[in-house]
Design a protein around this motif. Structure first.
Motif, PDB file in Angstrom:
ATOM      1  N   LEU A   1     -20.976  -8.876   0.913  1.00  6.30           N
ATOM      2  CA  LEU A   1     -20.905  -7.453   1.259  1.00  6.30           C
ATOM      3  C   LEU A   1     -19.469  -6.945   1.205  1.00  6.30           C
ATOM      4  O   LEU A   1     -19.198  -5.850   0.680  1.00  6.30           O
ATOM      5  N   LEU A   2     -18.523  -7.722   1.739  1.00 10.76           N
ATOM      6  CA  LEU A   2     -17.111  -7.344   1.714  1.00 10.76           C
ATOM      7  C   LEU A   2     -16.615  -7.170   0.278  1.00 10.76           C
ATOM      8  O   LEU A   2     -15.931  -6.195  -0.047  1.00 10.76           O
ATOM      9  N   GLU A   3     -16.958  -8.124  -0.570  1.00  8.12           N
ATOM     10  CA  GLU A   3     -16.468  -8.076  -1.944  1.00  8.12           C
ATOM     11  C   GLU A   3     -17.120  -6.956  -2.748  1.00  8.12           C
ATOM     12  O   GLU A   3     -16.489  -6.387  -3.646  1.00  8.12           O
ATOM     13  N   GLU A   4     -18.361  -6.620  -2.422  1.00 11.62           N
ATOM     14  CA  GLU A   4     -19.039  -5.569  -3.163  1.00 11.62           C
ATOM     15  C   GLU A   4     -18.683  -4.182  -2.652  1.00 11.62           C
ATOM     16  O   GLU A   4     -18.465  -3.251  -3.451  1.00 11.62           O
ATOM     17  N   LYS A   5     -18.603  -4.009  -1.340  1.00 12.02           N
ATOM     18  CA  LYS A   5     -18.469  -2.677  -0.750  1.00 12.02           C
ATOM     19  C   LYS A   5     -17.042  -2.312  -0.331  1.00 12.02           C
ATOM     20  O   LYS A   5     -16.627  -1.166  -0.484  1.00 12.02           O
ATOM     21  N   LEU A   6     -16.318  -3.274   0.226  1.00  4.09           N
ATOM     22  CA  LEU A   6     -15.002  -2.947   0.781  1.00  4.09           C
ATOM     23  C   LEU A   6     -13.863  -3.227  -0.184  1.00  4.09           C
ATOM     24  O   LEU A   6     -12.890  -2.465  -0.244  1.00  4.09           O
ATOM     25  N   LEU A   7     -13.959  -4.306  -0.947  1.00  4.39           N
ATOM     26  CA  LEU A   7     -12.862  -4.692  -1.835  1.00  4.39           C
ATOM     27  C   LEU A   7     -12.495  -3.603  -2.848  1.00  4.39           C
ATOM     28  O   LEU A   7     -11.296  -3.342  -3.052  1.00  4.39           O
ATOM     29  N   PRO A   8     -13.460  -2.923  -3.509  1.00  7.15           N
ATOM     30  CA  PRO A   8     -13.068  -1.872  -4.459  1.00  7.15           C
ATOM     31  C   PRO A   8     -12.228  -0.772  -3.818  1.00  7.15           C
ATOM     32  O   PRO A   8     -11.239  -0.316  -4.412  1.00  7.15           O
ATOM     33  N   ALA A   9     -12.574  -0.349  -2.601  1.00 10.49           N
ATOM     34  CA  ALA A   9     -11.790   0.691  -1.929  1.00 10.49           C
ATOM     35  C   ALA A   9     -10.422   0.164  -1.516  1.00 10.49           C
ATOM     36  O   ALA A   9      -9.421   0.893  -1.554  1.00 10.49           O
ATOM     37  N   LEU A  10     -10.355  -1.107  -1.138  1.00  9.73           N
ATOM     38  CA  LEU A  10      -9.069  -1.718  -0.790  1.00  9.73           C
ATOM     39  C   LEU A  10      -8.160  -1.769  -2.015  1.00  9.73           C
ATOM     40  O   LEU A  10      -6.971  -1.417  -1.940  1.00  9.73           O
ATOM     41  N   LEU A  11      -8.706  -2.177  -3.155  1.00 11.59           N
ATOM     42  CA  LEU A  11      -7.927  -2.213  -4.393  1.00 11.59           C
ATOM     43  C   LEU A  11      -7.482  -0.807  -4.789  1.00 11.59           C
ATOM     44  O   LEU A  11      -6.347  -0.606  -5.233  1.00 11.59           O
ATOM     45  N   HIS A  12      -8.375   0.161  -4.635  1.00 12.42           N
ATOM     46  CA  HIS A  12      -8.027   1.532  -4.984  1.00 12.42           C
ATOM     47  C   HIS A  12      -6.908   2.058  -4.093  1.00 12.42           C
ATOM     48  O   HIS A  12      -5.975   2.717  -4.565  1.00 12.42           O
ATOM     49  N   THR A  13      -6.995   1.778  -2.797  1.00  8.05           N
ATOM     50  CA  THR A  13      -5.977   2.253  -1.850  1.00  8.05           C
ATOM     51  C   THR A  13      -4.601   1.714  -2.205  1.00  8.05           C
ATOM     52  O   THR A  13      -3.603   2.442  -2.165  1.00  8.05           O
ATOM     53  N   PHE A  14      -4.528   0.432  -2.571  1.00  3.17           N
ATOM     54  CA  PHE A  14      -3.244  -0.202  -2.866  1.00  3.17           C
ATOM     55  C   PHE A  14      -2.745   0.095  -4.281  1.00  3.17           C
ATOM     56  O   PHE A  14      -1.566   0.376  -4.474  1.00  3.17           O
ATOM     57  N   TRP A  15      -3.636   0.012  -5.272  1.00  4.46           N
ATOM     58  CA  TRP A  15      -3.188  -0.101  -6.656  1.00  4.46           C
ATOM     59  C   TRP A  15      -3.529   1.080  -7.557  1.00  4.46           C
ATOM     60  O   TRP A  15      -2.929   1.225  -8.623  1.00  4.46           O
ATOM     61  N   ILE A  16      -4.472   1.927  -7.152  1.00  2.89           N
ATOM     62  CA  ILE A  16      -4.902   3.023  -8.024  1.00  2.89           C
ATOM     63  C   ILE A  16      -4.475   4.378  -7.494  1.00  2.89           C
ATOM     64  O   ILE A  16      -4.061   5.251  -8.271  1.00  2.89           O
ATOM     65  N   GLU A  17      -4.586   4.588  -6.199  1.00  2.00           N
ATOM     66  CA  GLU A  17      -4.166   5.849  -5.595  1.00  2.00           C
ATOM     67  C   GLU A  17      -2.687   6.067  -5.913  1.00  2.00           C
ATOM     68  O   GLU A  17      -1.817   5.323  -5.458  1.00  2.00           O
ATOM     69  N   ALA A  18      -2.396   7.096  -6.712  1.00  2.84           N
ATOM     70  CA  ALA A  18      -1.063   7.256  -7.300  1.00  2.84           C
ATOM     71  C   ALA A  18       0.044   7.339  -6.256  1.00  2.84           C
ATOM     72  O   ALA A  18       1.088   6.696  -6.391  1.00  2.84           O
ATOM     73  N   GLU A  19      -0.165   8.122  -5.215  1.00  2.12           N
ATOM     74  CA  GLU A  19       0.889   8.306  -4.216  1.00  2.12           C
ATOM     75  C   GLU A  19       1.160   7.015  -3.461  1.00  2.12           C
ATOM     76  O   GLU A  19       2.317   6.649  -3.207  1.00  2.12           O
ATOM     77  N   ASN A  20       0.095   6.295  -3.102  1.00  4.46           N
ATOM     78  CA  ASN A  20       0.271   5.012  -2.413  1.00  4.46           C
ATOM     79  C   ASN A  20       0.968   3.993  -3.307  1.00  4.46           C
ATOM     80  O   ASN A  20       1.875   3.269  -2.869  1.00  4.46           O
ATOM     81  N   TYR A  21       0.545   3.934  -4.566  1.00  2.00           N
ATOM     82  CA  TYR A  21       1.098   2.949  -5.494  1.00  2.00           C
ATOM     83  C   TYR A  21       2.582   3.191  -5.754  1.00  2.00           C
ATOM     84  O   TYR A  21       3.393   2.256  -5.718  1.00  2.00           O
ATOM     85  N   CYS A  22       2.941   4.449  -6.002  1.00  3.31           N
ATOM     86  CA  CYS A  22       4.326   4.759  -6.360  1.00  3.31           C
ATOM     87  C   CYS A  22       5.284   4.654  -5.181  1.00  3.31           C
ATOM     88  O   CYS A  22       6.435   4.240  -5.347  1.00  3.31           O
ATOM     89  N   SER A  23       4.833   5.012  -3.984  1.00  5.81           N
ATOM     90  CA  SER A  23       5.743   5.047  -2.842  1.00  5.81           C
ATOM     91  C   SER A  23       5.737   3.768  -2.006  1.00  5.81           C
ATOM     92  O   SER A  23       6.719   3.484  -1.312  1.00  5.81           O
ATOM     93  N   VAL A  24       4.665   2.965  -2.088  1.00  7.22           N
ATOM     94  CA  VAL A  24       4.571   1.776  -1.225  1.00  7.22           C
ATOM     95  C   VAL A  24       4.309   0.506  -2.039  1.00  7.22           C
ATOM     96  O   VAL A  24       5.117  -0.417  -2.047  1.00  7.22           O
ATOM     97  N   THR A  25       3.164   0.443  -2.707  1.00  9.11           N
ATOM     98  CA  THR A  25       2.724  -0.813  -3.321  1.00  9.11           C
ATOM     99  C   THR A  25       3.686  -1.317  -4.395  1.00  9.11           C
ATOM    100  O   THR A  25       4.146  -2.465  -4.341  1.00  9.11           O
ATOM    101  N   LYS A  26       3.979  -0.468  -5.365  1.00  8.60           N
ATOM    102  CA  LYS A  26       4.836  -0.903  -6.482  1.00  8.60           C
ATOM    103  C   LYS A  26       6.224  -1.316  -6.018  1.00  8.60           C
ATOM    104  O   LYS A  26       6.691  -2.409  -6.371  1.00  8.60           O
ATOM    105  N   PRO A  27       6.947  -0.494  -5.234  1.00  7.23           N
ATOM    106  CA  PRO A  27       8.292  -0.934  -4.822  1.00  7.23           C
ATOM    107  C   PRO A  27       8.268  -2.169  -3.937  1.00  7.23           C
ATOM    108  O   PRO A  27       9.176  -3.006  -4.032  1.00  7.23           O
ATOM    109  N   TRP A  28       7.218  -2.321  -3.095  1.00  2.00           N
ATOM    110  CA  TRP A  28       7.195  -3.494  -2.204  1.00  2.00           C
ATOM    111  C   TRP A  28       6.997  -4.771  -3.013  1.00  2.00           C
ATOM    112  O   TRP A  28       7.742  -5.743  -2.841  1.00  2.00           O
TER     113      TRP A  28
END
Length: 312
Positions: free
Chosen positions: A98-125
């Motif tokens: 259930l975690l891998e099907e339902k929660l993991l895609p949103a977690l990946l999106h939050t970190f790696w796809i959402e442009a503002e999050n990726y550019c200001s936090v994920t990528k530089p960190w």
């Protein structure tokens, strides 16, 4: 004597031992089962070339992927699920799926796809933890892999556009969080008073959402409306990683207090020095203020300019 086991994984921040969900899952399971891992966090190292962390090394055995690492630890008699019944074991597999099907895609999106999050936090960190020039390439590669993984599982009919996919994955993630909250209830862990594999996976998925300071936080906002899941994360950080809710270890807090005390002493010394300098200035002889020279007007009533005085 058993061979030492070394775990290479991404490091932490924001009060977490690791920002990487898979690394965090393995680290939590090792704490729960008592596995004596030597943890090596990636810090400007070429070992992050492929980005396939965490990696466990024991003698000449090299294992990646959390499920395989946990299976290896169980074979070494470090089993956090020893007291579970067959039904609880089946429930564990169901909830991990259930975690891998339902929660993991949103977690990946939050970190790696959402442009503002990726550019200001994920990528530089992540770039700060990787040696140059890989720091220019690997975060982008990880972002593309995250997008491909999301589209592979969520991009088919009837969801064709990325906007539709985004809306659906966040609906699924919030539903998953609600189910986890209901399943946990008032218990400390998911199967009673002792943490198991399921607790390690849930902690690995939830803690980064809960703790990392992103500019876009819709999933974090929903999680913080479920206080039992937040308490679950805080308890594990406090009890197993010796981290307080604020993210400081007790030793780290002592160091911070000592540094603050030294800084206070230094400021006091500087203040005393400034006061002495002020006293000396007040006691020194005072010279009368200089008067500005008044320019005389020429006969025509106009002010005589310096250039006219220098003219022959």
């Amino acid at each position: 004597m058993a061979a030492p086991m070394e775990l290479s994984c991404w490091g932490g921040d924001w009060g977490l031992p690791s920002l990487h969900p898979e690394s965090l899952t393995v680290m939590a399971y090792a704490k729960f089962s008592g596995a004596p891992l030597i943890v090596n966090t990636i810090n400007n190292s070429w070992r992050a070339t492929k980005g396939n962390l965490p990696v466990l090394v024991s003698e000449d055995i090299v294992i990646s992927q959390p499920a395989k690492i946990l299976n290896f630890l169980r074979k070494q008699k470090y089993n956090a699920d020893y007291d579970l019944s067959a039904k609880q074991g089946a429930d564990t597999l169901a909830y991990i799926a259930l975690l891998e099907e339902k929660l993991l895609p949103a977690l990946l999106h939050t970190f790696w796809i959402e442009a503002e999050n990726y550019c200001s936090v994920t990528k530089p960190w992540f770039a700060s933890k990787i040696a140059f020039p890989l720091s220019l390439y690997l975060p982008g590669k990880m972002s593309r892999e995250a997008l491909n993984r999301i589209l592979l599982t969520k991009g088919g009919p009837p969801l064709y556009s990325l906007t539709e996919v985004e809306a659906q994955i966040y609906r699924d993630a919030k539903e998953c969080l609600n189910l986890l909250s209901k399943r946990l209830g008032t218990s400390q862990f998911f199967f009673g008073d002792t943490p198991t594999t399921l607790d390690a996976f849930v902690f690995g998925f939830l803690a980064p959402i809960y703790k990392v300071c992103f500019p876009r936080v819709q999933l974090q906002e929903h999680l913080k409306q479920l206080p039992n899941l937040c308490r679950f994360c805080d308890d594990i950080l406090t009890c197993y990683f010796r981290l307080t809710v604020s993210g400081h270890s007790p030793a780290g807090q002592d160091t911070a207090d000592a540094n603050l005390q030294k800084l206070t002493q230094l400021v006091n010394k500087e203040s005393n020095l400034i006061e002495k300098m002020d006293d000396n200035l007040r006691k020194s002889p005072q010279h009368p203020p200089r008067k500005l020279t008044t320019l005389k007007l020429a006969a025509g009533g106009e002010e005589s300019s310096p250039m006219s005085r220098l003219s022959p």
